[in-house]
Design a protein around this motif. Sequence first.
Motif, short mmCIF file in Angstrom:
data_model
loop_
_atom_site.label_atom_id
_atom_site.label_comp_id
_atom_site.label_asym_id
_atom_site.label_seq_id
_atom_site.Cartn_x
_atom_site.Cartn_y
_atom_site.Cartn_z
N ARG A 176 0.87 -1.18 0.00
CA ARG A 176 0.00 0.00 0.00
C ARG A 176 0.91 1.24 0.00
NH1 ARG A 176 -5.38 -0.73 -0.50
NH2 ARG A 176 -5.42 -2.14 1.30
N ARG A 178 -0.19 4.39 -0.69
CA ARG A 178 -0.94 5.53 -0.18
C ARG A 178 -2.15 5.00 0.57
NH1 ARG A 178 -2.90 9.84 -4.25
NH2 ARG A 178 -3.38 10.88 -2.28
N VAL A 181 -5.82 3.83 -1.15
CA VAL A 181 -5.57 3.72 -2.59
C VAL A 181 -5.20 2.27 -2.88
CG1 VAL A 181 -3.99 4.40 -4.44
CG2 VAL A 181 -4.86 6.13 -2.88
N LYS A 182 -5.59 1.77 -4.04
CA LYS A 182 -5.28 0.39 -4.39
C LYS A 182 -3.78 0.13 -4.32
CE LYS A 182 -9.29 -0.42 -7.37
NZ LYS A 182 -9.75 -0.78 -8.75
N TYR A 208 2.25 10.14 -4.91
CA TYR A 208 1.41 9.39 -5.82
C TYR A 208 1.47 7.89 -5.52
CZ TYR A 208 1.43 13.73 -8.49
OH TYR A 208 1.30 15.04 -8.88
N LYS A 209 0.55 7.15 -6.12
CA LYS A 209 0.55 5.70 -5.94
C LYS A 209 1.83 5.07 -6.47
CE LYS A 209 -1.84 1.52 -7.56
NZ LYS A 209 -3.05 0.98 -8.19
#
Length: 228
Positions: A176, A178, A181-182, A208-209
């Motif tokens: 994970r 973030r 978030v996925k 960001y992711k």
Amino acid sequence: MRIEKSKEKLCFAKDTKEGREIQRLIREQIKEKCAVKCKDIDLIAGCDVSYKNGISKAAVVVYSRKRKKFVEEATAELPTEFPYISTFLSFREAPALLKAFEKVKSEPEAFIFDGQGIAHPLRAGLAAHMGVVLEKPSVGCAKSRLYGIYGEPPQIKGAYTFIKDKYGELLGVCLRTRANVKPLFLSPGWGVDIPFILDAVTETLGRYKLPELMRRADKLSKGREGRE
């Protein structure tokens, strides 16, 4: 950046039958023992490929850990010859990547690919495949799961769970990056272990992711500048 011609041949298959034969060869050459720690290397390359109108565009972005800056970018385009078939991504993306690598002037010490490593039915995902070809530490950093069993990590940045096959073999981690978030699906490619892949991916992790290294490679492959 030079690659042995004999290794380059492992990137091309005329059909899935030949592709499977090559993947079995790749699996035999996977180096699972980690000979280096991420903190001991300098240059890490992020690699991605995008497609448009029958053309594959590969992008390679190189980051210096010591200087904390991006030091090189390279792109290459080729007609897309191999169709999209699940578990055969290497044969679709490798030709353009090889051409991009030819333009890289520096010598990256490790590579991160937008795809799977050993989290693949034959342990021959894109990162594992290219790691064998390059004979360099390689990491798979995918946005979705291809193979393996995992539990969702807590909704906390940095939380992760392990990805395993049905027999309990460790294939990677679900990270994970973030909260809420996925997650990303990370797996070793060639010559790395779980601590290495976590360190390599989180090295340029920001708001960001995707880590900034992979985000820039993604944008560059789509024809947009890697910098904002």
